[in-house]
Design a protein around this motif. Structure first.
Motif, PDB file in Angstrom:
ATOM      1  N   PRO A   1       0.810  -1.312  -0.223  1.00 59.32           N
ATOM      2  CA  PRO A   1      -0.019  -0.055   0.070  1.00 59.32           C
ATOM      3  C   PRO A   1       0.756   1.067  -0.089  1.00 59.32           C
ATOM      4  O   PRO A   1       2.129   1.577   0.569  1.00 59.32           O
ATOM      5  CB  PRO A   1      -0.752  -0.121   1.496  1.00 59.32           C
ATOM      6  CG  PRO A   1      -0.088  -1.091   2.225  1.00 59.32           C
ATOM      7  CD  PRO A   1       0.606  -1.993   1.218  1.00 59.32           C
TER       8      PRO A   1
ATOM      9  N   THR B   1      -5.177   0.509  -9.265  1.00 60.58           N
ATOM     10  CA  THR B   1      -5.289   0.981  -7.811  1.00 60.58           C
ATOM     11  C   THR B   1      -4.519  -0.212  -7.181  1.00 60.58           C
ATOM     12  O   THR B   1      -4.400  -1.162  -7.326  1.00 60.58           O
ATOM     13  CB  THR B   1      -6.637   1.169  -7.152  1.00 60.58           C
ATOM     14  OG1 THR B   1      -7.463  -0.211  -7.551  1.00 60.58           O
ATOM     15  CG2 THR B   1      -7.524   2.055  -8.181  1.00 60.58           C
ATOM     16  N   TYR B   2      -4.342   0.245  -5.726  1.00 60.47           N
ATOM     17  CA  TYR B   2      -3.544  -0.756  -5.019  1.00 60.47           C
ATOM     18  C   TYR B   2      -4.603  -2.240  -4.738  1.00 60.47           C
ATOM     19  O   TYR B   2      -4.069  -3.189  -4.635  1.00 60.47           O
ATOM     20  CB  TYR B   2      -3.561  -0.255  -3.572  1.00 60.47           C
ATOM     21  CG  TYR B   2      -2.990  -1.430  -2.590  1.00 60.47           C
ATOM     22  CD1 TYR B   2      -1.789  -2.088  -2.350  1.00 60.47           C
ATOM     23  CD2 TYR B   2      -3.995  -1.599  -1.666  1.00 60.47           C
ATOM     24  CE1 TYR B   2      -1.696  -2.934  -1.642  1.00 60.47           C
ATOM     25  CE2 TYR B   2      -3.857  -2.701  -0.601  1.00 60.47           C
ATOM     26  CZ  TYR B   2      -2.586  -3.293  -0.542  1.00 60.47           C
ATOM     27  OH  TYR B   2      -2.196  -4.097   0.307  1.00 60.47           O
ATOM     28  N   GLU B   3      -5.908  -1.910  -4.719  1.00 62.31           N
ATOM     29  CA  GLU B   3      -6.729  -3.037  -4.461  1.00 62.31           C
ATOM     30  C   GLU B   3      -6.999  -4.011  -5.702  1.00 62.31           C
ATOM     31  O   GLU B   3      -6.889  -5.109  -5.772  1.00 62.31           O
ATOM     32  CB  GLU B   3      -8.332  -2.587  -4.066  1.00 62.31           C
ATOM     33  CG  GLU B   3      -8.405  -1.859  -2.896  1.00 62.31           C
ATOM     34  CD  GLU B   3      -7.815  -0.481  -2.641  1.00 62.31           C
ATOM     35  OE1 GLU B   3      -7.508   0.086  -3.743  1.00 62.31           O
ATOM     36  OE2 GLU B   3      -7.574  -0.149  -1.595  1.00 62.31           O
ATOM     37  N   GLN B   4      -6.801  -3.146  -6.823  1.00 59.14           N
ATOM     38  CA  GLN B   4      -6.746  -3.992  -8.012  1.00 59.14           C
ATOM     39  C   GLN B   4      -5.250  -4.601  -8.417  1.00 59.14           C
ATOM     40  O   GLN B   4      -5.561  -5.800  -8.758  1.00 59.14           O
ATOM     41  CB  GLN B   4      -7.105  -3.052  -9.392  1.00 59.14           C
ATOM     42  CG  GLN B   4      -8.390  -2.392  -9.436  1.00 59.14           C
ATOM     43  CD  GLN B   4      -8.603  -1.420 -10.578  1.00 59.14           C
ATOM     44  OE1 GLN B   4      -7.408  -0.500 -10.646  1.00 59.14           O
ATOM     45  NE2 GLN B   4      -9.578  -1.312 -11.106  1.00 59.14           N
TER      46      GLN B   4
ATOM     47  N   ASP C   1      -5.630  -7.876  -5.911  1.00 61.98           N
ATOM     48  CA  ASP C   1      -6.637  -8.753  -6.773  1.00 61.98           C
ATOM     49  C   ASP C   1      -5.710  -9.581  -7.698  1.00 61.98           C
ATOM     50  O   ASP C   1      -5.887 -10.851  -7.904  1.00 61.98           O
ATOM     51  CB  ASP C   1      -7.758  -8.200  -7.145  1.00 61.98           C
ATOM     52  CG  ASP C   1      -8.737  -7.768  -5.962  1.00 61.98           C
ATOM     53  OD1 ASP C   1      -8.473  -8.131  -4.978  1.00 61.98           O
ATOM     54  OD2 ASP C   1      -9.616  -6.929  -6.189  1.00 61.98           O
TER      55      ASP C   1
END
Length: 424
Positions: free
Chosen positions: A45, A190-193, A196
């Motif tokens: 992150p 994004t960090y979340e993508q 994943d």
């Protein structure tokens, strides 16, 4: 009897200089493209660059496309790949006006408004150029100021697509504005993508499957063309050695002779591919073990059989069939043309390009969701080419059998005889 023929045919390939040239080309391609494995690290992150991801958002596609068009319009030069090769297109004044009219239509600006905005942009861009020149350095594309234009709110996707197609036609095709290149755009992850994507690599692909796809992508480029040389060389060898009559009198059936040659060619082609894959497999297994995740030990074998074998079968069958039909090396030209079209028709889409193309492309590690969506089409594609290969080798057996019985004279022989008569 068949196994004896098969063994002899394998030995014939191993005695051929063409086969060792094939091996050198195959290994050099593997080393230059794969080399040391580049492992994916878990994203942290707070990073500023997680890579890019494809987006089918039409608003984003239109915005990014127009930003690129304005940049090329300003330079007066446009990049295209009409047949896969890079081409720089410079338009004349009249054609530049056509591009400007397209920009006016898409932005909704009047000619004077566009001129004022463009002049302001040029002044700011010139300052960037002067600054870079004073510092004696190259200019980064990101240094140029954005041109203050937006797409008009009532513009529909159909209108946009139509104008982009007009522009692509004006540039001679193969530009960023062609229909196939407007299917998606790339946006920052994004960090979340990114997380994943990383977790999908470990869970869905079990690490090794992702690297197996990349291996097949690189190796498929050469395996769609190199095997044809083995087939042509082997098919012409007996004719050059004047051994045709001996073979024609052999008690072995035509099917056994041709199929033993075909299967031997498959074996001597596939074995070095498998050996090359062992290097990448071991590296990816080591990576999976180091982070304590499950891996698929048979990933590369499965992908080689499913992905690469059909194009090997086709390349070999084209070589055998056309060589028996013509007693010439024309198969190399035919396969080269097919290979050329297949490779460069996917030049602008290297991840997830399948259709009915001979050489599928998936030039990335991961992106499991993209692969999942293309998997069904890839299955149909590979079954089609396997079928084509089997039909061609069946025709090869038929042609060879008729030549043995004296019922068929090759096309090449007929043409050579006519030439000799004309010269006489």
């Amino acid at each position: 009897m068949f196994l004896t023929l098969l063994k002899k045919e394998c030995v014939q390939y191993l005695k051929s200089i063409t086969y060792y040239i094939f091996l050198i080309a195959l290994v050099l391609n593997f080393i230059s493209q794969m080399g040391a494995l580049e492992v994916k690290k878990k994203p942290e992150p707070g990073g500023d660059n997680y890579g890019q991801i494809r987006s089918a958002d039409k608003d984003l596609i239109m915005k990014d496309t127009i930003d690129g068009l304005i940049s090329e319009y300003d330079r007066g030069e446009y990049t295209t790949y009409p047949i896969g090769f890079y081409k720089r297109v410079t338009l004349n004044d009249k054609e530049q006006e056509q591009v400007r009219d397209i920009l006016l239509f898409i932005t909704g600006l009047t000619e004077q408004e566009f001129k004022d905005i463009y002049e302001r942009y040029e002044k700011e861009a010139e300052q960037v150029r002067e600054q870079a020149a004073s510092e004696n350095r190259a200019i980064m594309e990101s240094e140029f100021p954005p041109m203050d234009v937006t797409i008009r709110e009532d513009l529909t996707w159909e209108e946009f697509s139509e104008k982009m197609q007009t522009l692509d036609d004006l540039l001679g095709g193969g530009s960023d504005y062609s229909k196939s290149n407007l299917e998606y755009t790339k946006v920052p992850m994004t960090y979340e993508q990114a997380l994943d994507e990383y977790e999908s690599l470990l869970k869905d692909d079990k690490v090794t499957n992702a690297y197996a796809r990349l291996f097949c992508d690189y190796m498929g480029i050469v395996l769609a063309i190199l095997p044809v040389f083995l087939a042509v060389t082997r098919a012409l060898k007996d004719r050059k050695a004047q051994a045709e009559q001996v073979l024609f009198m052999s008690r072995a059936g035509s099917a056994k002779i041709i199929l033993s040659r075909y299967l031997a060619a498959i074996i001597v082609t596939v074995v070095p591919v498998i050996l090359c894959s062992c290097s990448t497999l071991m590296q990816s297994v080591y990576y999976a073990r180091s982070i304590h995740v499950e891996y698929d030990l048979f990933a590369f074998i499965k992908h080689i059989v499913f992905w690469l074998l059909p194009m090997i079968l086709v390349s070999l069958s084209v070589g055998f069939f056309l060589t028996e039909l013509t007693d010439s090396a024309i198969a190399i030209l035919v396969q080269a043309a097919w290979w050329f079209f297949s490779i460069f028709v996917t030049q602008m889409n290297l991840v997830g390009s399948v259709g009915w193309n001979l050489v599928p492309r998936f030039n990335t590690v991961g992106s499991f969701e993209i692969y999942r969506h293309m998997e069904e089409q890839l299955m149909k594609n590979r079954l089609l080419y396997t079928g084509i290969a089997l039909v061609l080798i069946l025709f090869t057996v038929i042609v060879y059998n008729k030549k043995r019985k004296g019922e068929f004279v090759s096309v090449g022989t007929v043409l050579r005889n006519r030439k000799n008569k004309l010269e006489a």
